[in-house]
Write an enzyme that holds these catalytic residues in place. Structure first.
Site, short mmCIF file in Angstrom:
data_model
loop_
_atom_site.label_atom_id
_atom_site.label_comp_id
_atom_site.label_asym_id
_atom_site.label_seq_id
_atom_site.Cartn_x
_atom_site.Cartn_y
_atom_site.Cartn_z
N ARG A 172 0.80 -1.22 0.00
CA ARG A 172 0.00 0.00 0.00
C ARG A 172 0.83 1.28 0.00
O ARG A 172 0.44 2.30 0.56
CB ARG A 172 -0.98 0.01 1.18
N SER A 223 -11.09 0.65 2.53
CA SER A 223 -10.39 0.10 3.71
C SER A 223 -9.77 1.24 4.52
O SER A 223 -9.01 2.04 3.99
CB SER A 223 -9.31 -0.88 3.27
N GLU A 293 -4.85 3.48 6.30
CA GLU A 293 -4.70 3.35 4.85
C GLU A 293 -5.31 4.57 4.16
O GLU A 293 -4.84 5.01 3.12
CB GLU A 293 -5.38 2.08 4.33
#
Length: 302
Positions: A172, A223, A293
């Site tokens: 990520r 998310s 995130e």
């Protein structure tokens, strides 16, 4: 004269003190000092080259993974539009997508061209610019698996190209993007040949799975937390008892407990403070550190 009075003369649109809430999926957040909507890549390069180097620049995509704080954002927010929304197969199972192309659109167009391997983008909210910056992915695949090279404009207005290796992808994130000073304008991807109908069937499975397991029609940012090594964030949030618990107008979804949602009247402060409360509780109860995130930008309300 303030920096806002001496902005470069561009072909695109410049908006001052413009609310950012309509530009994000959470539908919260204060105004940007300036929003610049470039006409094309040349316009973007010209603007950046002529902008006072001391002025902060913040790119946003479709706002799917962004929480804008209630006090707004300093400097210039850049949002890429229609000129950066092109998708073009390039032969040899390669396909180009501009930064403003929705991830799901890239998956669909690749499928039509008989290019497999990009189906996972059907399950990723947001656009290609964000996917490139954060190595977006789902269901066991991510951007680093399919990206050939990425294209960007530097803070000085120079157009640059980075190979997959130069992007420095990790879970990520991209080391190159994290250095700052870059506006990603597009990327080239490579898949493998397959029958378009078979590709479409796999994407239909992904769509069905998302619709039954994620609150995709809510005001959400996807998310909320990255998965810590050896853990699933949703399980940690669940175990700590935060699924469906209201905090002002914010809540972790009853359907998927790693999805933070605005139930209708939340402020950015509601959403962020709930996220921080959950992080602290999971750390205290379970001994695991949750990392955001969702990208949080801007200043708190005065």
């Amino acid at each position: 004269m303030s920096w806002r009075e001496g902005l470069p003369k561009v072909r695109g649109r410049i908006l001052k003190d413009e609310p950012l809430a309509p530009f994000t999926w959470f539908r919260v957040g204060g105004p940007a000092d300036v929003i610049f909507l470039p006409e094309d890549e040349a316009d973007l390069s010209y603007f950046l080259n002529g902008l006072d180097p001391s002025v902060p620049v913040t790119p946003i995509g479709v706002g799917s993974n962004t929480l804008v704080r209630d006090g707004g954002v300093d400097g210039v927010v850049i949002r890429l539009g229609k000129a950066f929304g092109k998708v073009e197969p390039r032969g040899d199972n390669k396909i180009f997508a501009g930064a403003a192309v929705l991830d799901a659109v890239l998956a669909r167009e690749a499928g039509k061209a008989g290019i497999a391997g990009l189906e996972f983008y059907r399950g990723v909210p947001g656009s290609i610019g964000g996917a490139t910056v954060m190595n977006a992915g789902c269901y066991g695949a991510e951007t680093k698996d399919v990206l050939v090279e990425a294209y960007a404009v530097t803070r000085a207005g120079e157009r640059v190209t980075f190979s997959n290796a130069e992007m420095g992808f990790a879970y990520r994130k991209s080391a190159k993007a994290a250095e700052g000073g870059l506006i990603f304008t597009g990327a080239l991807f490579e898949g493998r040949p397959d029958d378009p109908e078979a590709i479409a069937a796999r994407m239909a499975e992904i769509t069905a799975r998302r619709e039954t397991t994620q609150p995709i029609r809510e005001k959400t940012g996807g998310s909320t937390f990255k998965n810590p090594p050896g853990h699933s964030s949703w399980k940690l949030v669940d175990e700590a008892g935060w699924r469906g618990k209201l905090h002002g107008g914010a809540m972790f979804s009853p359907l998927h407990s790693n999805f933070l949602i605005n139930t209708g009247q939340a402020t950015a402060a509601d959403l962020e403070s709930l996220g921080e409360a959950v992080r602290a509780d999971v750390k205290a109860r379970l001994g695991v550190e949750l990392e955001w995130e969702i990208k949080r930008i801007g200043r708190a309300a005065a």
